[in-house]
Scaffold this motif. Sequence first.
Motif, PDB file in Angstrom:
ATOM      1  N   GLY A 655       0.815  -1.214   0.000  1.00 48.02           N
ATOM      2  CA  GLY A 655       0.000   0.000   0.000  1.00 48.02           C
ATOM      3  C   GLY A 655       0.843   1.256   0.000  1.00 48.02           C
ATOM      4  N   GLY A 656       0.258   2.327   0.513  1.00 43.40           N
ATOM      5  CA  GLY A 656       0.911   3.652   0.442  1.00 43.40           C
ATOM      6  C   GLY A 656       2.166   3.807   1.279  1.00 43.40           C
ATOM      7  N   GLY A 657       2.306   2.984   2.297  1.00 45.55           N
ATOM      8  CA  GLY A 657       3.488   3.090   3.174  1.00 45.55           C
ATOM      9  C   GLY A 657       3.427   4.319   4.062  1.00 45.55           C
ATOM     10  N   MET A 658       4.487   4.579   4.787  1.00 46.62           N
ATOM     11  CA  MET A 658       4.484   5.718   5.733  1.00 46.62           C
ATOM     12  C   MET A 658       5.724   6.574   5.549  1.00 46.62           C
ATOM     13  SD  MET A 658       3.260   3.883   9.229  1.00 46.62           S
ATOM     14  CE  MET A 658       3.536   2.206   8.868  1.00 46.62           C
ATOM     15  N   ASP A 659       5.562   7.869   5.754  1.00 50.81           N
ATOM     16  CA  ASP A 659       6.758   8.733   5.747  1.00 50.81           C
ATOM     17  C   ASP A 659       7.432   8.642   7.119  1.00 50.81           C
ATOM     18  OD1 ASP A 659       5.325  10.334   7.500  1.00 50.81           O
ATOM     19  OD2 ASP A 659       4.545  11.593   5.870  1.00 50.81           O
ATOM     20  N   PRO A 660       8.686   9.072   7.229  1.00 46.74           N
ATOM     21  CA  PRO A 660       9.417   8.910   8.507  1.00 46.74           C
ATOM     22  C   PRO A 660       8.712   9.563   9.677  1.00 46.74           C
ATOM     23  CG  PRO A 660      10.919   9.545   6.766  1.00 46.74           C
ATOM     24  CD  PRO A 660       9.544   9.614   6.185  1.00 46.74           C
ATOM     25  N   ASN A 661       8.045  10.653   9.398  1.00 42.18           N
ATOM     26  CA  ASN A 661       7.343  11.361  10.451  1.00 42.18           C
ATOM     27  C   ASN A 661       6.237  10.507  11.051  1.00 42.18           C
ATOM     28  OD1 ASN A 661       7.060  13.583  12.036  1.00 42.18           O
ATOM     29  ND2 ASN A 661       5.561  14.565  10.649  1.00 42.18           N
ATOM     30  N   THR A 662       5.439   9.899  10.158  1.00 42.86           N
ATOM     31  CA  THR A 662       4.347   9.014  10.599  1.00 42.86           C
ATOM     32  C   THR A 662       4.934   7.841  11.374  1.00 42.86           C
ATOM     33  OG1 THR A 662       3.231   9.593   8.540  1.00 42.86           O
ATOM     34  CG2 THR A 662       2.316   7.744   9.789  1.00 42.86           C
ATOM     35  N   LEU A 663       6.026   7.305  10.805  1.00 38.47           N
ATOM     36  CA  LEU A 663       6.675   6.142  11.420  1.00 38.47           C
ATOM     37  C   LEU A 663       7.128   6.452  12.850  1.00 38.47           C
ATOM     38  CD1 LEU A 663       7.178   3.361  10.232  1.00 38.47           C
ATOM     39  CD2 LEU A 663       9.463   4.082   9.611  1.00 38.47           C
ATOM     40  N   ALA A 664       7.681   7.675  13.023  1.00 41.44           N
ATOM     41  CA  ALA A 664       8.180   8.046  14.347  1.00 41.44           C
ATOM     42  C   ALA A 664       7.049   8.198  15.354  1.00 41.44           C
ATOM     43  CB  ALA A 664       8.973   9.344  14.253  1.00 41.44           C
ATOM     44  N   THR A 668       1.698   6.241  19.160  1.00 41.33           N
ATOM     45  CA  THR A 668       1.215   7.291  20.049  1.00 41.33           C
ATOM     46  C   THR A 668      -0.316   7.197  20.083  1.00 41.33           C
ATOM     47  OG1 THR A 668       3.024   8.634  19.268  1.00 41.33           O
ATOM     48  CG2 THR A 668       1.304   9.787  20.486  1.00 41.33           C
ATOM     49  N   PRO A 669      -0.950   7.206  21.274  1.00 40.87           N
ATOM     50  CA  PRO A 669      -2.398   7.063  21.354  1.00 40.87           C
ATOM     51  C   PRO A 669      -3.119   8.152  20.544  1.00 40.87           C
ATOM     52  CG  PRO A 669      -1.403   7.060  23.539  1.00 40.87           C
ATOM     53  CD  PRO A 669      -0.335   7.357  22.586  1.00 40.87           C
ATOM     54  N   PHE A 670      -4.098   7.722  19.841  1.00 41.05           N
ATOM     55  CA  PHE A 670      -4.981   8.600  19.026  1.00 41.05           C
ATOM     56  C   PHE A 670      -4.275   9.227  17.847  1.00 41.05           C
ATOM     57  CE2 PHE A 670      -6.479   8.857  23.488  1.00 41.05           C
ATOM     58  CZ  PHE A 670      -7.608   8.058  23.354  1.00 41.05           C
ATOM     59  N   PHE A 671      -3.090   8.695  17.504  1.00 38.12           N
ATOM     60  CA  PHE A 671      -2.452   9.222  16.295  1.00 38.12           C
ATOM     61  C   PHE A 671      -3.012   8.470  15.101  1.00 38.12           C
ATOM     62  CE2 PHE A 671       0.703   8.563  12.951  1.00 38.12           C
ATOM     63  CZ  PHE A 671       0.844   9.880  12.516  1.00 38.12           C
ATOM     64  N   THR A 672      -3.603   9.264  14.224  1.00 37.87           N
ATOM     65  CA  THR A 672      -4.154   8.648  13.006  1.00 37.87           C
ATOM     66  C   THR A 672      -4.011   9.605  11.838  1.00 37.87           C
ATOM     67  OG1 THR A 672      -6.095   7.722  11.967  1.00 37.87           O
ATOM     68  CG2 THR A 672      -6.496   9.435  13.615  1.00 37.87           C
ATOM     69  N   THR A 673      -3.899   9.012  10.664  1.00 39.06           N
ATOM     70  CA  THR A 673      -3.846   9.870   9.468  1.00 39.06           C
ATOM     71  C   THR A 673      -5.149   9.744   8.691  1.00 39.06           C
ATOM     72  OG1 THR A 673      -2.813   8.048   8.277  1.00 39.06           O
ATOM     73  CG2 THR A 673      -1.328   9.713   9.215  1.00 39.06           C
ATOM     74  N   LYS A 674      -6.058   8.931   9.274  1.00 42.97           N
ATOM     75  CA  LYS A 674      -7.314   8.687   8.542  1.00 42.97           C
ATOM     76  C   LYS A 674      -8.408   9.593   9.085  1.00 42.97           C
ATOM     77  CE  LYS A 674      -5.682   4.032   8.272  1.00 42.97           C
ATOM     78  NZ  LYS A 674      -5.730   2.769   8.998  1.00 42.97           N
ATOM     79  N   GLU A 675      -9.286   9.933   8.154  1.00 43.75           N
ATOM     80  CA  GLU A 675     -10.370  10.850   8.523  1.00 43.75           C
ATOM     81  C   GLU A 675     -11.228  10.286   9.652  1.00 43.75           C
ATOM     82  OE1 GLU A 675     -13.454  12.818   5.768  1.00 43.75           O
ATOM     83  OE2 GLU A 675     -11.532  12.716   4.652  1.00 43.75           O
ATOM     84  N   ILE A 698       8.475  -2.716  12.744  1.00 44.17           N
ATOM     85  CA  ILE A 698       7.780  -2.178  11.564  1.00 44.17           C
ATOM     86  C   ILE A 698       8.807  -1.737  10.532  1.00 44.17           C
ATOM     87  CG2 ILE A 698       6.111  -0.468  10.750  1.00 44.17           C
ATOM     88  CD1 ILE A 698       5.440  -0.158  13.859  1.00 44.17           C
ATOM     89  N   GLU A 699       8.571  -2.146   9.308  1.00 40.75           N
ATOM     90  CA  GLU A 699       9.397  -1.645   8.207  1.00 40.75           C
ATOM     91  C   GLU A 699       8.445  -1.028   7.202  1.00 40.75           C
ATOM     92  OE1 GLU A 699      11.454  -5.041   6.708  1.00 40.75           O
ATOM     93  OE2 GLU A 699      12.702  -5.235   8.509  1.00 40.75           O
TER      94      GLU A 699
END
Length: 716
Positions: A655-664, A668-675, A698-699
Amino acid sequence: MFKSLKMKLFILFFFVTILPMAFVAYITYQSQREDIKQQTDQLLFALGDSAAVSLDDFIQERLQDVATIAQNPVIQNPDSDFDDIQKELKKFVELNSIYFGAIFIDTDGIITVDVDDTVIGTDLSDRKWFQKTLRGGVHLSDIYISDVIDRQILNMSGSVQDENGRIHGVVSPSFDLQYLWRRIDLFTRQQQSIGLGGYAFLVNQNGDIVAHPNQDISGRQNFFEDYDLSTEQFNHIVQNRLIYTHEESEMLQTFVKLDKKNGFENDWYVGIAVPLANIQDPLNQLLTKYLILFSCVLLIVIIGVFKLSNYIVKPLQRLVFATSDFAFGKKVYPLSTNSYHEVDTLTRTFNMMMRRLVEREKSHQKSTLILETTDNGVLSFQKDSRLITTFNRTCEELFGVKKESVIGLKIDDFIKFNPAFQQFYRCAKLQGIIDKQQFNTQFEFLCKFKDAPRYFFMSLSPLKDLNNEQEFEGILLVFNDTTDKREMEMKLNRSEKLQMVGQLAAGFAHEIRNPLTTIRGFIQLFVRSDEVSESQKTHYDVIIKEIDRVNEIISELLNMANPNHVTVHEETDIVKLINEINILYKTEAEWRRVDFRVECESLPPVWIKKNKLHQILMNLVKNALEAIQEEGELTISAQVDPTESFIKLTVADNGGGMDPNTLAKLGTPFFTTKESGTGLGIITCYRLIEELGGTMEIESEQGRGTTFILFIPIER
Ligand code: ADP
Ligand code: MG
C-alpha cells in the motif's frame, strides 16, 4: 676488543706482573751473562799465563843447558883436541834426550866439531847469532826454517871462554823442536779437556807464528796478516790484557808475553785461541734456561690472570647478557648471587629491578588488554602535533581500519581518508569542542552512521603530561554506542504511556458507555414512535450510528486498557488462526481487488492467549487493506525464527506506506492519518504483543508498502 673489561684487566695485569718480571729476568740474565763472560775471560788469561810460565821455564832450561855445555872444562880448554870435545858433546846429547846434535864452531865461524860429523867444515861466520855469541854470553835465536834442512829450527849458542876469559869458540846444541811443540800442545789438550776447545800457539812481535798445532802453519804464516791486525793494535791488546775477537774466523784470542831472557833475541807471545761458539754455548744455554723459566712463569701468570679476570668479569658478563636478553624481551630468571660483594649487590638490584619491570609490564599488558577488550571506543591524540597515539579494537571495528595504519597519523589526515570517522567527527562537533578547548566534557550525539541512525555517548578528557603534572599533552576520547539503550528507553517509555492511557480509558469508558446506552435506547424509542416524520427518522438513524461508533471506540479503549479480562492461555495453532483471519477478510479483500495470500510452513503449536493474537492480526489486516485501498497484495506469512525460540509472523502490504514522520509517531495514542481513524489500532497491537511476551517491528517505505513483523515466543 680492547674496550672489554676482560681485555683491560688482562692488559693491566700484564703491565703490573709480566713486565716487571720480564725486566727482572732480563737484569738477572745480563748479570749472569756478564759473570760467565768474566769467568771465561779469566779462564782464558789463566790458561795464557800458565802457558807463558811453562814456556818461560822451558826456554830458561834450554839457556841453562847451553850455559852448562859452554862451561864444560874440556870444551873450555883451548888445548883440548876435537875428539875430546866431540866426546863431551856426545855425552851431553846422550844425557839430554831432548837434544839430537851439537856442534863446536871456531872463532872463524867454521864448524870444527859435530856429534855425527855431518856438517864439519860448514862456514857459519855470516850468521848473526854466531857473531853475537862471539861477543860473549848465551844466545837463543828465533825459530826459523833452515835453508839447509828445510824445517823449523831454533838456534842456541854459547860462547866458550878459556881460563883467562878469552872466547875461543862457540858451542851450539840442537834440540828437537817437537819438545817445544809438545809443551804447547799440552795446553791445547788442556783446553780441550775442560771443554773450551781451541788451541794454544806461539807468535812473535812481528806476528810470525812460531808454533802452532798445525805444523804447516808454524813458521810459515803471519798472524797479523791472517787476522788483519796492526802491531799497534796487537800491542794494545796485549798490554791491556784484552780479548781479541775475530768475527770472520769466529775465534777469541788472548795473548800473554813471555819473559825476555838474556840472550833471547825475540819477544814471544803465547796465544790462546778458543772458538767463539764454545764461549757462547754456555751463554746460549743460559738464555735458553731463562727463556724456558720465563715462559713457564709467563704461562702460570697468564693462567692466573685469566682466572682472576674471569672471576671478576664473568658475573658482570652474566649481568650484561641478562640485561640485554631482558631488553630484547627474552625470559630472564633471577640471577644467583654467589660471586663477590659488589657484584652480588648489583645482581640483587638487577633482580629487583627486573621483577618490578615485569610487574609493571604485566599491569601495562592488563591495561592494554582492557583497552582492547572494552566495548568503548578509545582514541587519543597529541594536543600539539595532533598525532594519534591510541586506537583500540572497538575503534577499528567502528571505522573499519586497522590500528597499525592509524597510530602515528595526524588526526586531520585520518579525517580526510576515512569517511566514517569524518562523519563521526562532524556529528560529534569535535572540531568546535577542541577549538574552544572544552577538554573535560561529556555529551550524547546522534550520528547517521552507515545509513542507520546511531546514538553515541562521548567523554572527552585531557591526558596529563607524565613529566609535568600541570601540563597536558593529549586528548582522550572515550565513546560508546548507546543506540540499544536508547531504543530500550523508548520502548519503556511507550509501555509506560500505554499503561497510563489504559488506566485513563478504563476510568472513563464505563462512565460514557452507560449514559450512551440510555441515549441510544431513547433514540430507538423515538424512531419507533409514529409521530416522527420520515426525515426525522433518518436523522435519528445517523445519531444511532454515531453512538455505535462511539461505543466501538470505547470497546477498543477498554480492550486496550484491560485486555486481560476475558482471555486465557490455550494451545494455539497459528496457521489455523491465520486462515480464520483470511476467511474473515476475504470478502472485503475481493471487494477491494486485493490479493490476500497466506504463506505458512507447518508450525509447532504455541501456548498463548489466542484472542489477543487474533485481535492483533485483525488490526494489522484492517490497516493493510485501508492502506492499499484498491488493488494490491496482502500477504501473511509465518515461519519458525532461526533462533528456534520465536515464530516470526509478517503482515506485508504494498500500500501507500508511511513517511518517517508518521513512522516516528506510530504507537502514540490517538495518532491517526485517517479521517475516521481512532489512532488506537497500533498502540493496541503493541500492548497485546507485549502481553504475549513477544515484540513487534515495523518496516515501511512511502509508496512501496509496509511490513509488520511479530515475534511470538514458542516457549510456554
Ligand atoms: P487508525 O487505523 O484508526 O488510523 P491505527 O492505530 O490503526 O489507527 O493506525 C495509525 C496510523 O498508522 C494510521 O492512521 C496510518 O496512518 C498508519 N498505518 C497503520 N497501518 C498502516 C499500513 N499498513 N500502511 C500504511 N499506514 C498505516
Ligand atoms: Mg487501524
